[in-house]
Design an enzyme around this catalytic site. Structure first.
Site, PDB file in Angstrom:
ATOM      1  NE  ARG A  12      47.762  66.186  47.167  1.00  0.00           N
ATOM      2  CZ  ARG A  12      47.900  65.081  47.860  1.00  0.00           C
ATOM      3  NH1 ARG A  12      46.775  64.713  48.804  1.00  0.00           N
ATOM      4  NH2 ARG A  12      49.334  64.233  48.047  1.00  0.00           N
ATOM      5  CG  ASP A 128      31.210  71.145  39.096  1.00  0.00           C
ATOM      6  OD1 ASP A 128      31.345  71.979  38.372  1.00  0.00           O
ATOM      7  OD2 ASP A 128      32.060  70.547  39.706  1.00  0.00           O
TER       8      ASP A 128
END
Length: 708
Positions: A12, A128
């Site tokens: 998640r 990222d």
């Protein structure tokens, strides 16, 4: 998700949930990231869709493979390759204090460099990079980078400014708020290399200010003496505080220690393990491909039939059941259906909010946001009747709900030639059908069987859409206009005749707020909130009112085409307040605030509804009604017009062949009533004409409870 079986949740994140799934067609394990876009702002949607856009641009063995995306349950689902070995972060954590051998470090590091070289060659910043976004195969000897959600596509030599990424891996220039480019990804890769060598992060602190101070100093703990000085020097070059002094990705790959390892990496990754039993070679031919598809279709035929059967409606003739009054009625005529025929609905308690028809499509949106499609079981009467037959036979229309909609609330629908555009209540635009001319807006010319998001518009909230025969115009809540599809005649309003397969921003000539948008065969109209009309495209027969003409003046400056949106200037249209417009093949119709109807364009088939005075070319005229009728709305087909009266009357005029007018009339150039089979007072809620057919929805005047 009909093609996939969920197995478990594997993660998640800030933008959604990640599931491990099995693809039913070949039992292959895949990852599906579900991102709930319905509740997001336009900016957040753009971030959500960015990952699928970037992944679709990349094709490399060291980058997670992208398969497809679709909208379901108010979430954008991105289907991608499954890496069984987990993340590099987990792999390093499980080692405890057992450092990696330099050979293994170089093998993993070189693959990371190859993937980043491919990304940078596409002018993309990852922004990222971290060990949590670097995945491994089952044997943990192949690296695959993932998570391109906040990646940025750069123009040539451009720099980015937004501060994004995980704090531990951000570069000094990001900390200072300076513009950055690919060298920031090099810094992040240096941080990953440090982690491979030490099993610890290069920069860590208890709070963000302290972390920023450490990064700005660029000081790192020493590396173990087990690693060569050459590798340590390369690390220090990548972690240089000055981005201009950091090596580019190509320079890093050109280092001798890297080149030597790369040769081994290519040999290892390219090696094919020979199984005990050698299978027959697989040759892709058109026949084998078709046989695979047919085989797959046979396997899924039972499931597909049961799924579709839940959407089908069978007529019941049982007289013992009480007759329920429907909340809505939908009529159609044309294409061989000579008088209005009621279309069956899935349930009697359905309320129809809007209808639209295309060359072959008949669709409607219900009040609770479901999309109904009527499919014809046979063609028109002239091809189905036997010689000598006298009874008229109409095709059977079978309704079904749009497949794959699944909890997505549709607010509006528009049909073009063989394709359809659906707009959700959250401003997301989806299209499906024929991809000819790029009309679907997906950046290609492929056909799509199920509704697919127009990704280029996910960063906007679309509030209006209209489909022409082969082009589309959409308007956002910020009054921005986009168009795509076929571009000849200037119908896209882009000051050119070029076609586009993805949405293009349209510049309007004046600061106008758009009230509605309308696309025709080869032109487009915008109705503004101040009741004026802007038009572009083909103006043949002056159907758009772009000629400076009127009843009392001669033609002055004939306009054949207009490639940008321009105000209508034909008299008296330009002086009136217009609240409703419609476009046919060679004519158009407008309704004023005073409920007066005007028509423009060709009157070859009587579609203007005017008598002999309309022989004057290119002059707007008023259709001749026998009674003093107040017209509230109009719709135009190829060679006919339909108008709605304030008291629920329906009028039609123009060419009468193949049931276009919904009545049997020899003289079709004058508006005549179309009789609907309604026993009680009713209100017309929506009407649509396209080519030779008409679709119309009504509801009873008596208030009834809303359908669930």
């Amino acid at each position: 998700m009909d093609k996939y079986e969920k197995i478990r949740v594997v993660g998640r994140g800030a933008y959604g949930t990640v599931y491990l799934c099995r693809r039913l067609s070949d039992q292959k394990l895949v990852i599906i990231k579900q991102i709930p876009v319905e509740q997001m702002t336009g900016e957040e949607r753009q971030v959500a869709v960015n990952e699928s856009k970037v992944l679709a641009m990349l094709d490399h063995p060291n980058i997670i493979k992208y398969y497809e995306n679709f909208l379901e349950d108010k979430a954008l689902s991105i289907v991608m390759e499954y890496a069984e070995g987990g993340t590099l972060f987990d792999y390093l954590q499980h080692r405890g204090n057992a450092l990696l051998e330099e050979g293994e470090v170089l093998r993993l590091f070189c693959q990371l460099l190859l993937s980043l070289q491919h990304v940078h060659s596409k002018q993309i910043l990852h922004r990222d990079l971290k060990t949590q976004n670097i995945l491994l195969n089952k044997r943990r000897d192949v690296v695959k980078i993932a998570d391109f959600g906040i990646s940025k596509i750069l123009s040539s030599k451009s720099k980015a400014f937004t501060v994004v990424g995980t704090p531990c891996y951000i570069s000094p220039e990001l900390c200072e708020g300076k513009p950055y480019n690919q060298k920031s990804d090099i810094w992040a890769v240096g941080c990953v290399l440090y982690e491979l060598l030490t099993l610890k992060r290069a920069f860590e602190a208890d709070n963000l200010p302290a972390l920023v101070m450490k990064i700005m100093r660029g000081s790192i703990a020493p590396i173990s003496d087990r690693y060569t000085d050459y590798l340590k020097r390369l690390l220090l070059q990548m972690l240089h505080l000055d981005p201009d002094k950091r090596p580019s990705i190509n320079k890093v790959i050109a280092e001798p220690i890297i080149i030597k390892t790369l040769a081994n990496v290519y040999m290892e990754i390219g090696r094919v393990k020979c199984p005990l039993k050698i299978p027959k070679p697989f040759v892709v031919t058109s026949n084998s491909a078709n046989s695979k598809v047919q085989s797959s279709n046979r396997k899924d035929s039972t499931k597909s039939l049961s799924r579709k059967s839940s959407n089908l409606v069978l007529n019941s003739s049982s007289s013992s059941l009480p007759k329920l009054r429907p909340l809505s009625t939908v009529y159609c005529w044309g294409y061989g259906v000579n008088t209005p025929v009621r279309l069956p609905l899935p349930h009697s308690d359905i309320q129809i909010a809007q209808v639209s028809t295309g060359r072959t499509q008949r669709v409607a949106v219900t009040k609770n946001g479901r999309l109904i499609i009527w499919e014809s079981s046979s063609v028109g009467t002239d091809s189905t009747m036997l010689p000598g037959a006298v009874d008229q036979q109409y095709p059977s229309f079978i309704p079904r709900y749009l497949e794959g909609q699944s909890a997505v609330t549709i607010q509006h629908v528009s049909c073009g030639d063989m394709f359809t555009a659906c707009l959700t209540d959250r401003g997301i635009l989806m299209t499906y059908g024929s991809g000819a001319h790029g009309s679907l807006g997906h950046g290609d010319y492929h056909d799509v069987s199920q509704a697919k998001i127009v990704e280029e518009l996910l960063g906007y909230e679309v509030v209006m859409v209209s489909c022409g025969a082969s082009h589309v115009v959409a308007v956002t809540n910020d009054n921005e206009v986009f168009s795509w599809g076929r571009g000849d005649n200037g119908r896209l309003g882009l000051d050119s005749q070029e076609s586009f397969a993805s949405p293009q921003s349209v510049l309007l000539p004046v600061q106008s707020h758009i009230a509605s948008v309308h696309c025709g065969l080869d032109c487009s109209l915008l109705l503004t909130t101040d009741k004026k009309v802007l038009a572009c495209g083909s103006n043949r027969y002056n159907k758009l009112g772009l000629d400076d003409v009127g009843p009392n003046k001669k033609t002055n400056g004939k306009v054949d085409e207009m490639h940008t949106y321009s105000p209508v200037v034909s008299s008296p249209i330009h002086q009136l307040s217009i609240h409703s417009v419609a476009i046919g093949t060679a004519h158009a119709a407008l309704v004023t605030d005073d409920n007066v109807c005007f028509t423009l364009g060709s009157n070859q088939f009587g579609q203007l509804g005017c008598e002999t005075e309309t022989n004057t070319p290119r002059i707007p005229c008023r259709p001749t009604f026998h009674d003093d009728v107040q017209i509230t709305a109009v719709a135009c087909g190829d060679m006919f017009t339909v108008a709605l009266g304030s008291d629920g009357q329906v009028f039609s005029w123009g060419k009468s062949s193949r049931g276009r007018l919904g009545r049997q009339e020899d003289h079709s150039g004058i508006p005549q009533k179309v009789e609907l089979n309604e026993e009680e007072p009713f209100t017309i809620t929506s009407i649509s004409c396209n080519h030779g057919n008409t679709l119309l929805a009504t509801k009873p005047c008596v208030n009834q409870a809303d359908s669930p």
